[in-house]
Design an enzyme around this catalytic site. Structure first.
Site, PDB file in Angstrom:
ATOM      1  N   PHE A 116       0.818  -1.210   0.000  1.00 31.30           N
ATOM      2  CA  PHE A 116       0.000   0.000   0.000  1.00 31.30           C
ATOM      3  C   PHE A 116       0.860   1.272   0.000  1.00 31.30           C
ATOM      4  CE2 PHE A 116      -1.931   2.862   3.347  1.00 31.30           C
ATOM      5  CZ  PHE A 116      -2.693   3.603   2.456  1.00 31.30           C
TER       6      PHE A 116
ATOM      7  N   ASN B  28       7.658  -9.761  -2.447  1.00 34.01           N
ATOM      8  CA  ASN B  28       7.310 -11.178  -2.644  1.00 34.01           C
ATOM      9  C   ASN B  28       5.801 -11.380  -2.783  1.00 34.01           C
ATOM     10  OD1 ASN B  28       6.362 -10.878  -0.083  1.00 34.01           O
ATOM     11  ND2 ASN B  28       7.741 -12.353   0.881  1.00 34.01           N
TER      12      ASN B  28
ATOM     13  N   GLY C  27       1.489  -7.582  -0.398  1.00 33.50           N
ATOM     14  CA  GLY C  27       1.353  -6.625  -1.502  1.00 33.50           C
ATOM     15  C   GLY C  27       0.637  -7.333  -2.645  1.00 33.50           C
TER      16      GLY C  27
ATOM     17  N   LEU D  90      10.359  -0.984   3.171  1.00 27.74           N
ATOM     18  CA  LEU D  90       8.977  -1.041   3.675  1.00 27.74           C
ATOM     19  C   LEU D  90       8.520  -2.488   3.861  1.00 27.74           C
ATOM     20  CD1 LEU D  90       7.318   1.588   1.276  1.00 27.74           C
ATOM     21  CD2 LEU D  90       8.027   1.968   3.632  1.00 27.74           C
TER      22      LEU D  90
ATOM     23  N   ALA E  21      11.280   1.693   7.598  1.00 25.40           N
ATOM     24  CA  ALA E  21       9.927   1.957   8.098  1.00 25.40           C
ATOM     25  C   ALA E  21       9.763   1.297   9.463  1.00 25.40           C
ATOM     26  CB  ALA E  21       8.901   1.388   7.130  1.00 25.40           C
TER      27      ALA E  21
ATOM     28  N   TYR F 221       5.483  -7.898  17.301  1.00 26.22           N
ATOM     29  CA  TYR F 221       5.614  -6.972  16.178  1.00 26.22           C
ATOM     30  C   TYR F 221       6.431  -5.740  16.596  1.00 26.22           C
ATOM     31  CZ  TYR F 221       4.241  -3.825  12.409  1.00 26.22           C
ATOM     32  OH  TYR F 221       4.254  -2.950  11.364  1.00 26.22           O
TER      33      TYR F 221
END
Ligand code: UDP
Length: 337
Positions: A11, A32, A36, A76, A117, A149
């Site tokens: 995104f 990959n 996405g 990202l 990011a 995370y």
């Protein structure tokens, strides 16, 4: 400038690619396609300044080749979405930490300016508002997989800053706060596309918890402008961490009401406990407000889009998808690497 975007079919990555191409930069993408999609890059797949490789970051040969051609890398590629993170913690940790390790190693070989990011998740359960970059970070117990995370992204930050301090690599860290906009999928838990899709179908908008938790939503076009401006000024931004986000705070119930109003929807709002939405023992962050003084002082960045404009953009995008009945077909094109 030649910019390598890892996760460039995601995104934020696809919006960034578009903005860089528009100003005449060359863009290469490594993705990959795990979260996405080709749909995100279809529009410029044949652009003469654009190339993409569908591969994993851990394919060292491909990464090395792309880095060797790049002046800058925007990293990202990462595990995204709270739902995915809770369901697949091993994949999350490995993707984030091993991926960033590989990117930094390649960047060091070719002295690429690098933007990593990161996320507002690293502020964890801190109750301070707004959060600023030098604040202490308060993560939950490691028995709660949500925090894997934040911990993995934090390790990424440490790796990036270590590469700057020990090897002089110009690394900048960007902590994104709830970036939203057209093209974001609701598949991995993101609230704005989920609410808009439900409202357009007149289905219930499902609020987790009591809806008093709040977030600040930032238009992806504002986020992309921040990334580019940070990349353009390594003299100021190397070795630094910046919050990127809006300071307009909205509760999730208010968000649901606003989406219903702006779509003219007949949807009801339905509340379900976190334990039903995620897993028993799930801990949410009640507030998440960025202090963006640092990035404003450094490069003059402030967000320009209001929540209403963001929602209208997402609504237009989701409406056009409903109307066209557009389904994703994989049609490779462009210059394959
Ligand atoms: N949320 C919700 N309904 C949904 C998806 C999310 O109420 O269908 C809530 C979620 O629990 C959180 C907020 O909306 O409090 C933002 O969630 P999102 O996953 O978009 O971002 P994050 O949790 O990373 O801020």
């Amino acid at each position: 400038m030649q910019v390598l975007i890892t996760g460039g079919a995601g995104f934020i990555g696809s919006h960034l690619a578009r903005a860089l191409l528009e100003r005449g930069d060359r863009v290469s993408v490594l993705d990959n396609l795990s979260t996405g999609s080709f749909e995100n890059i279809r529009a410029f797949a044949h652009h003469p300044l654009y190339s993409f490789a569908i591969d994993d970051l851990r394919n060292a040969l491909v990464l090395d080749r792309l880095a060797s051609e790049a002046d800058a890398i925007v990293h990202l590629a990462a595990a995204v979405g709270v739902q995915l993170v809770v369901e697949r913690p091993t994949e999350t940790i490995e993707t984030n930490v091993l991926g960033t390790h590989a990117v930094l190693a390649a960047a060091r070989r070719y002295r690429c300016r690098t933007l990593l990011a990161s996320t507002s998740e690293v502020y964890g359960k801190g109750v301070k508002a707004p959060f600023s970059e030098e604040d202490d970070l308060l993560l939950g117990a490691s028995s709660r997989s949500r925090w894997s995370y934040a911990a993995s992204k934090l390790l990424d930050e440490f790796l990036g800053l270590a590469a700057y301090r020990e090897f002089g690599l110009p690394v900048t860290i960007a902590r994104f706060f709830n970036t939203v906009g057209p093209g974001q999928t609701g598949r991995y838990g993101m609230v704005v596309p989920r609410f808009v899709q439900a409202a357009l179908r007149n289905e219930p908008l499902t609020v987790y918890g009591d809806g008093t938790q709040s977030r600040c939503f930032c238009h992806v076009r504002d986020t992309v402008r921040a990334i580019i401006d940070l990349l353009d000024r390594p003299d100021i931004t190397a070795g630094e961490i910046y919050n990127i986000g809006s300071s307009h705070e909205v509760t999730i119930t208010e968000l649901a009401q606003t989406v219903i109003e702006r779509t003219d929807s007949r949807s009801p709002i339905q509340y379900i406990p976190y334990s039903e939405a995620y897993a028993p023992g799930f801990e949410d962050m009640q507030r998440r407000v960025p202090d963006t003084t640092k990035i404003r002082n450094a490069i003059g960045w402030t967000p320009k889009y209001t929540l209403a404009q963001i929602l209208d953009d997402v609504i237009d995008y989701e409406r056009s998808r409903l109307g066209s009945g557009d389904h994703f077909h994989f049609t490779p094109g462009g210059r394959q690497l």
